[in-house]
Design an enzyme around this catalytic site. Structure first.
Site, PDB file in Angstrom:
ATOM      1  N   LEU A  38      50.071 -66.965  -5.179  1.00 43.88           N
ATOM      2  CA  LEU A  38      51.128 -66.446  -6.042  1.00 43.88           C
ATOM      3  C   LEU A  38      51.415 -65.001  -5.647  1.00 43.88           C
ATOM      4  O   LEU A  38      50.506 -64.160  -5.640  1.00 43.88           O
ATOM      5  CB  LEU A  38      50.698 -66.514  -7.507  1.00 43.88           C
ATOM      6  CG  LEU A  38      51.661 -65.905  -8.534  1.00 43.88           C
ATOM      7  CD1 LEU A  38      52.971 -66.678  -8.573  1.00 43.88           C
ATOM      8  CD2 LEU A  38      51.019 -65.866  -9.924  1.00 43.88           C
ATOM      9  N   ILE A  39      52.658 -64.711  -5.305  1.00 39.22           N
ATOM     10  CA  ILE A  39      53.055 -63.382  -4.846  1.00 39.22           C
ATOM     11  C   ILE A  39      54.145 -62.845  -5.770  1.00 39.22           C
ATOM     12  O   ILE A  39      55.150 -63.520  -6.015  1.00 39.22           O
ATOM     13  CB  ILE A  39      53.598 -63.409  -3.406  1.00 39.22           C
ATOM     14  CG1 ILE A  39      52.653 -64.172  -2.480  1.00 39.22           C
ATOM     15  CG2 ILE A  39      53.811 -61.992  -2.888  1.00 39.22           C
ATOM     16  CD1 ILE A  39      53.211 -64.396  -1.073  1.00 39.22           C
TER      17      ILE A  39
ATOM     18  N   TYR B  19      54.488 -41.724  -8.999  1.00 38.92           N
ATOM     19  CA  TYR B  19      54.205 -42.907  -8.175  1.00 38.92           C
ATOM     20  C   TYR B  19      52.763 -42.859  -7.674  1.00 38.92           C
ATOM     21  O   TYR B  19      52.036 -43.863  -7.746  1.00 38.92           O
ATOM     22  CB  TYR B  19      55.173 -42.970  -6.997  1.00 38.92           C
ATOM     23  CG  TYR B  19      54.928 -44.137  -6.072  1.00 38.92           C
ATOM     24  CD1 TYR B  19      55.358 -45.417  -6.413  1.00 38.92           C
ATOM     25  CD2 TYR B  19      54.263 -43.970  -4.860  1.00 38.92           C
ATOM     26  CE1 TYR B  19      55.125 -46.504  -5.571  1.00 38.92           C
ATOM     27  CE2 TYR B  19      54.032 -45.043  -4.021  1.00 38.92           C
ATOM     28  CZ  TYR B  19      54.464 -46.300  -4.377  1.00 38.92           C
ATOM     29  OH  TYR B  19      54.219 -47.360  -3.535  1.00 38.92           O
TER      30      TYR B  19
END
Length: 312
Positions: free
Chosen positions: A9-10, A156
């Site tokens: 799953l990405i 970030y």
């Protein structure tokens, strides 16, 4: 008898690293993977489906997933047979760059909601099944900015630092369940998104920012950033190739950097654990010797720096 394909799953597959990784895994010659490539907006699935080609509907399926929504995560997992994920790749993320005074708290919270809490939400959803089966692999697309701070990228970098600390801590416990965690740490990655982002912030107003700071951002940081991406940046395809190797490893590493040309830029912090050498050198290069910084970045593009350089 061949082993059954592993379900991968990405998150964040509409473009960039996620798209390239999904396609490379789906086209694995040995067909070892069944890829569930997800994205928040299925209206953007066209590029992925075109790149997948004949793998679409065979070894690759596309699904909607908003990592910021509990309901969306539950709905996505319910569409997977048995709800069992063998490999989870936390790739979805957003960026934020600019003078701190000109960034809203809402924008900062959005970065953490996606980059950090989005990854945590997915892990919480797949862990019970992985623990029950005593197997699993969680891959986290982090960043070298999770290892060192970068000017005008404070929020970030903070989100990536949080990911590094969280997943390193979790890795200790999960080894007891035969579940591995791998933090993949790219440097600059050249994507259309990054190009548009730098173009947008070059003309943004950033209200509340003093003229000196705004000048430093526009006249010093942005040119240096473009030079960095031009000379040291990797393609999403190259980063995806590294992740494919990590996923295929029998003993997955906890950390894996993808760009050896970036290594000299993080060596300063390793040489001086106090951090002072890195901070002072970065300050001098950006604010006092920008021409020397640009020359150094161009040198990093030379072949002599394409092998790892480690401090003694």
């Amino acid at each position: 008898m061949a082993d059954a394909p592993r379900t991968v799953l990405i998150s964040g597959c509409s473009s960039g690293i996620g798209l390239e990784l999904a396609v490379q895994l789906a086209h694995d010659p040995r067909q070892r993977y069944q890829v569930v490539a997800t994205m928040r907006d299925l209206g953007k699935k066209g590029t992925l489906e075109a790149a997948a080609g004949e793998a679409l509907g065979q070894t690759l399926t596309v699904a909607q997933l908003d990592v910021c929504s509990d309901e969306s995560v539950a709905q996505c997992l319910s569409c997977i047979q048995g709800g069992e994920v063998d490999v989870l790749v936390n790739n979805a993320g957003v960026g934020l760059v600019g003078p701190l005074e000109g960034l809203s708290l809402a924008a900062m919270q959005n970065v953490f909601d996606t980059n950090f809490f989005g990854a945590v939400r997915l892990v919480k959803a797949v862990l019970p099944s992985m623990k029950r089966r005593r197997q699993g692999h969680i891959v986290v697309v982090s960043s070298v900015m999770g290892l060192q701070g970068v000017v005008f990228n404070e929020v970030y970098a903070a989100s990536k630092f949080a990911m590094e600390g969280f997943f390193e801590s979790l890795a200790v416990q999960l080894l007891q369940f035969n579940i591995f965690i791998s933090l993949v740490e790219p440097g600059p990655v050249v994507t259309e998104f990054e190009g548009k982002l730098l173009e947008q912030v070059s003309t943004a107003e950033f209200p509340g920012t003093d003229p000196d700071t705004l000048s430093y951002f526009r006249d010093l940081y942005l040119p240096a950033s473009r030079e960095l991406f031009h000379n040291v940046g990797q393609s999403p395809q190259d980063v995806a190739k590294v992740i494919v190797k990590v996923i295929g490893s029998a003993r997955p590493p906890l950390r894996r950097r993808t760009n050896t040309r970036y290594t000299p830029l993080i060596a300063l912090k390793a040489m001086d654990p106090s951090g002072s050498l890195y901070v002072r050198t970065s300050h001098c290069l950006l604010f006092r010797w920008p021409r020397l910084l640009n020359l150094g970045l161009r040198c990093l593009a030379c072949s002599c720096f394409r092998t790892p350089v480690w401090p003694r």
